[in-house]
Design a protein around this motif. Structure first.
Motif, PDB file in Angstrom:
ATOM      1  N   LEU A 128      -6.855  17.432  -7.692  1.00 55.97           N
ATOM      2  CA  LEU A 128      -7.440  16.039  -7.903  1.00 55.97           C
ATOM      3  C   LEU A 128      -9.018  16.202  -8.632  1.00 55.97           C
ATOM      4  O   LEU A 128      -9.557  15.682  -9.670  1.00 55.97           O
ATOM      5  CB  LEU A 128      -7.751  15.247  -6.595  1.00 55.97           C
ATOM      6  N   GLY A 183     -12.388  10.597 -10.550  1.00 55.24           N
ATOM      7  CA  GLY A 183     -11.057   9.778 -10.643  1.00 55.24           C
ATOM      8  C   GLY A 183     -11.017   8.756 -11.596  1.00 55.24           C
ATOM      9  O   GLY A 183     -10.034   8.319 -11.973  1.00 55.24           O
ATOM     10  N   LEU A 188      -8.535   9.277  -2.155  1.00 57.48           N
ATOM     11  CA  LEU A 188      -7.391   8.832  -2.668  1.00 57.48           C
ATOM     12  C   LEU A 188      -6.495   7.716  -2.289  1.00 57.48           C
ATOM     13  O   LEU A 188      -6.198   6.987  -2.755  1.00 57.48           O
ATOM     14  CB  LEU A 188      -6.549  10.366  -2.969  1.00 57.48           C
ATOM     15  N   GLU A 208      -6.827   5.266  -5.091  1.00 57.10           N
ATOM     16  CA  GLU A 208      -5.474   5.572  -5.719  1.00 57.10           C
ATOM     17  C   GLU A 208      -5.557   6.165  -7.128  1.00 57.10           C
ATOM     18  O   GLU A 208      -4.895   6.032  -8.066  1.00 57.10           O
ATOM     19  CB  GLU A 208      -4.924   4.231  -5.827  1.00 57.10           C
ATOM     20  N   LEU A 216      -2.777   8.529  -8.434  1.00 56.13           N
ATOM     21  CA  LEU A 216      -1.619   8.397  -7.423  1.00 56.13           C
ATOM     22  C   LEU A 216      -0.607   7.931  -8.255  1.00 56.13           C
ATOM     23  O   LEU A 216       0.617   8.047  -7.820  1.00 56.13           O
ATOM     24  CB  LEU A 216      -2.087   7.483  -6.297  1.00 56.13           C
ATOM     25  N   ALA A 255       1.088  12.164  -5.747  1.00 58.22           N
ATOM     26  CA  ALA A 255      -0.024  12.379  -6.417  1.00 58.22           C
ATOM     27  C   ALA A 255       0.331  13.862  -7.396  1.00 58.22           C
ATOM     28  O   ALA A 255      -0.128  13.679  -8.484  1.00 58.22           O
ATOM     29  CB  ALA A 255      -1.220  12.497  -5.685  1.00 58.22           C
TER      30      ALA A 255
END
Length: 473
Positions: free
Chosen positions: A18, A99, A261, A265, A268, A410
């Motif tokens: 991530l 993200g 997360l 999301e 994801l 993910a």
């Protein structure tokens, strides 16, 4: 078993993936989420445009915000602070900021590879860019199954648990009674389809988000002088420099990444399903808009919940309270017991739209590998059962189940986005070049992507529009 799987997935794989991939996407794209941050709002000038029967860019954004804004913003933040300390909030911010780039690319790819359905609507998402971008249908089916399990079952169980525990704490309602009520409501709505969901989200999402934000600002303003020290506590705890949380840097990172997360999301693979159904001229435009929802969810709303908890004075290291109960107690400590009622009502609205959104994602995933009616009916029954099951479970079981399915989803989606990153960069550079040329609303010319497996029925109108624009120039 769930704890062992979670330790393997999160401690060994997803933290690296991530943050690592988010940083890679951010740097290689020239910090796209920051370069176009101002444009996110100007794009809203075109965000309401749509063809009859299609969702506008704004509706798709509100629908994804409806899904992201839910138990994660109220209960998830509480859990992160209880198990990871205040420093977990810092790592939630990190996951959100990098993200935003991940969400930008996955949503742009979903737009590019979307397909037109026989009724004229669009469908897309990770399964579609995996099949048509990577040529791996088996992986698309796997991602669809994981998406169905994560949102249709895991996340819906978390949402129903959060509402049931909130109503029990505030009004003394038995959790099983709340679960039965939720199953009746969700069962009556899931037959309405995506357009009805979007209409609900258009109204409820702004109302619930601004109401909760207003309450948070009141609580924060009431403790304004303590804000600098609270941010200092968050930063010190994030790196194990706070005495009460010394040595807890690992827990802070782990819980920050997990709950971050769960809340926003990003990466994801959920938001691309909604982003793909919007009517836009260029895939990147929706990618930019969707990255804004990550910012709204985590940097604004999750931060509000964290500040409510930390400024209220009710939080103590090592305390043990169900996630949402801590938030309710914190609000009540500042504004009185009516604040507990306010949080319960706000949470009910949050969860209402999120349950519907989660259901839609699961059904959309199911439709990727079967068009038969029987599996859809079975899925709907299982969703209702899981909503009831989640309402009577304990916090650890519900979150552990959701974390496993979310982690596997993910991993699969991030691998696909990484493999298609060059296509994403190609899209971004096309959009960038049109912006530099003074084109206010860039348009995708399908002739420039003839080597890709795109649906000609989706972008055919763009081809004539591009020709007309060139003739005018």
């Amino acid at each position: 078993m769930l704890d062992l799987l979670n330790d393997l997935i999160w401690s060994k794989l997803l933290i690296v993936m991530l943050i690592g991939l988010g940083l890679l996407f951010t740097i290689r794209s020239g910090f796209v989420q920051f370069r176009y941050f101002g444009n996110m709002f100007s794009i809203f000038g075109h965000a309401f445009e749509r063809q009859p029967g299609q969702l506008s860019s704004f509706q798709a954004l509100m629908l994804s915000v409806a899904g992201r804004v839910g138990a994660g913003n109220i209960a998830g933040v509480s859990v992160a602070i209880m198990l990871g300390g205040p420093g977990a909030i810092f790592w939630m911010w990190v996951v959100a900021l990098v993200g935003m780039a991940t969400s930008y690319f996955e949503c742009s790819l979903a737009q590019l590879y979307k397909r037109r359905e026989p009724d004229g609507t669009y469908r897309g998402g990770p399964a579609f860019y995996i099949q048509h971008g990577l040529g791996q249908r088996w992986l698309g089916i796997l991602v669809s199954i994981l998406l169905l399990m994560t949102f249709g079952f895991g996340f819906n169980a978390v949402q129903s648990f959060t509402v049931a525990s909130s109503l029990h704490d505030t009004f003394g309602v038995p959790t099983v009674a709340s679960g039965i009520a939720l199953t009746l409501v969700i069962g009556g709505i899931i037959f309405g389809g995506i357009r009805r969901i979007a209409k609900w989200a258009d109204v409820l999402v702004p109302v619930m988000a601004f109401s909760y934000l207003g309450m948070a600002l009141f609580v924060i303003g009431s403790n304004f002088s303590a804000i600098p020290e609270t941010f200092g506590l968050i930063f010190r705890s994030a790196f194990g420099l706070e005495q009460a949380f010394a040595g807890g840097i690992g827990a802070a990172i782990l819980m920050g990444v997990k709950r971050g997360l769960f809340s926003n999301e990003a990466g994801l693979g959920s938001a691309p399903n909604v982003a793909a159904v919007a009517e836009v001229k260029h895939p990147v435009a929706q990618g930019i808009v969707q990255s804004l929802s990550v910012f709204i969810d985590t940097i604004i709303l999750c931060s509000c919940t964290a500040l409510i908890i930390l400024l209220s004075g009710v939080y103590e290291p090592g305390m043990d309270q169900a996630g949402v109960v801590l938030t309710q107690t914190a609000v009540a400590a500042v504004v009185g017991e009516w604040g507990r009622v306010f949080v319960s009502v706000a949470l009910l609205l949050f969860v209402f739209t999120t349950l519907i959104y989660n259901y839609y994602l699961g059904e959309n995933a199911l439709g990727f590998f079967t068009e038969k009616r029987t599996p859809v009916v079975i899925y709907r029954v299982l969703v209702i059962i899981l909503v009831l099951w989640g309402s009577v479970q304990d916090l650890g079981t519900v979150f552990a189940f959701a974390d496993v399915t979310m982690g596997l989803l993910a991993i699969a989606n991030l691998i696909a986005v990484a493999l298609l990153f060059k296509v994403g960069l190609r899209l971004m550079r096309d959009y960038d070049s049109q912006i530099r040329a003074g084109i206010e609303q860039p348009v995708l010319d399908p002739k420039n992507y003839a080597d890709l497996d795109l649906d000609p029925a989706v972008w055919q109108a763009n081809a004539s529009a591009t020709t007309d624009a060139s003739a005018r120039r």
